[in-house]
Design an enzyme around this catalytic site. Structure first.
Site, short mmCIF file in Angstrom:
data_model
loop_
_atom_site.label_atom_id
_atom_site.label_comp_id
_atom_site.label_asym_id
_atom_site.label_seq_id
_atom_site.Cartn_x
_atom_site.Cartn_y
_atom_site.Cartn_z
N SER A 146 0.86 -1.18 0.00
CA SER A 146 0.00 0.00 0.00
C SER A 146 0.89 1.23 0.00
O SER A 146 2.00 1.20 0.57
CB SER A 146 -0.88 -0.01 1.26
OG SER A 146 -1.53 1.24 1.42
N TYR A 159 -1.47 -0.80 10.68
CA TYR A 159 -1.66 -1.25 9.30
C TYR A 159 -0.54 -0.67 8.42
O TYR A 159 0.10 -1.39 7.66
CB TYR A 159 -3.03 -0.78 8.78
CG TYR A 159 -3.24 -1.01 7.30
CD1 TYR A 159 -3.69 -2.24 6.83
CD2 TYR A 159 -3.00 0.00 6.36
CE1 TYR A 159 -3.89 -2.46 5.46
CE2 TYR A 159 -3.19 -0.21 5.01
CZ TYR A 159 -3.64 -1.44 4.56
OH TYR A 159 -3.83 -1.66 3.21
#
Ligand code: NAP
Length: 208
Positions: A146, A159
């Site tokens: 990501s 995360y």
């Protein structure tokens, strides 16, 4: 990747993994696509779409013995396996400035799902891919990271850190495997509305 004969998508029961599995299935090279995830009913919905879509249930937080069993099952039943896409992932909101609200069990599950399970699975699938490489055949390891692994989203701090760790690992893996036919192709998806964001909050960007 266009030439892959048999592609495993871990985290194919929803979102990006599901879409990738179906798109890869439709490639002219007609690969077999193995879809994996926890929700059996989602696998049961996918498999009847084609004889080339096969389902294997897996919980990537099940520990290394369970992941060993999973990888052995896949490579035994599908010896042509030459690509694995790691799309399984979860995301939790944590307020670091309110430590009393932090559920460390949730953090550990996030860490295992997004990072350590991927290392474990790569460790177990790599011998298969190195064998293919010795025969002159390419294979593909595809971690999905990501942009939050590059520039963290402070609202999802752990995360973001797991994705930074996976990004770092992908670079090292790419370098260590550079003299083999094992290709490491990291994907940084753009923001995609999916079940990843369903849990407790809406992204700030969607709040208007
Ligand atoms: N959506 C975005 O904007 C975005 C942006 C950048 C990167 N990403 C990354 O892209 C990947 C896919 O995200 P998505 O948006 O498609 O999320 P999603 O719709 O929530 O799908 C997540 C997938 O992961 C699987 N999964 C979660 N926990 C699992 C476990 N313990 N064992 C096995 N499978 C598990 C889920 O299947 P089951 O629940 O059936 O197990 C599901 O198939 C993730 O790695 C995410 O971090 C997403």
């Amino acid at each position: 990747m266009n030439d892959a004969k048999c592609v495993l998508v871990v985290g194919a029961t929803a979102g990006i993994g599901r879409a990738l599995a179906l798109a890869i299935h439709d490639l002219p090279s007609k690969p077999t696509v193995i879809v994996a995830g926890r929700r059996q009913e989602r696998l049961d919905e996918l498999c009847p779409k084609s004889e080339r879509i096969k389902g294997v249930q897996v919980d990537v937080t099940g520990g290394k013995d369970s992941l060993k069993e999973f990888s052995t099952h896949v490579t035994t039943h599908y010896p042509e396996l030459d690509a694995v896409i790691f799309s399984s992932g979860i995301q939790h909101l944590f307020k670091l400035e309110e430590p009393e609200t932090i559920d460390l069990d949730l953090f550990e599950t996030e860490l295992v799902t997004n990072y350590t399970s991927v290392i474990t699975m790569i460790t177990y699938f790599l011998p298969q891919f190195l064998k293919l490489s010795e025969k002159g055949r390419p294979s593909f390891i595809v971690p999905i990271t990501s942009v939050l692994g590059i520039v963290p989203g402070p609202w999802v701090p752990y995360y973001s850190a797991t994705k930074a760790a996976l990004h770092s690992l992908s670079l090292s893996l790419h370098t260590q495997l550079k003299d083999t036919q094992v290709n490491v192709m990291e994907i940084f998806p753009p923001l995609v509305e999916s079940e990843l964001h369903d849990r407790k909050f809406k992204l700030p960007i969607f709040n208007d």
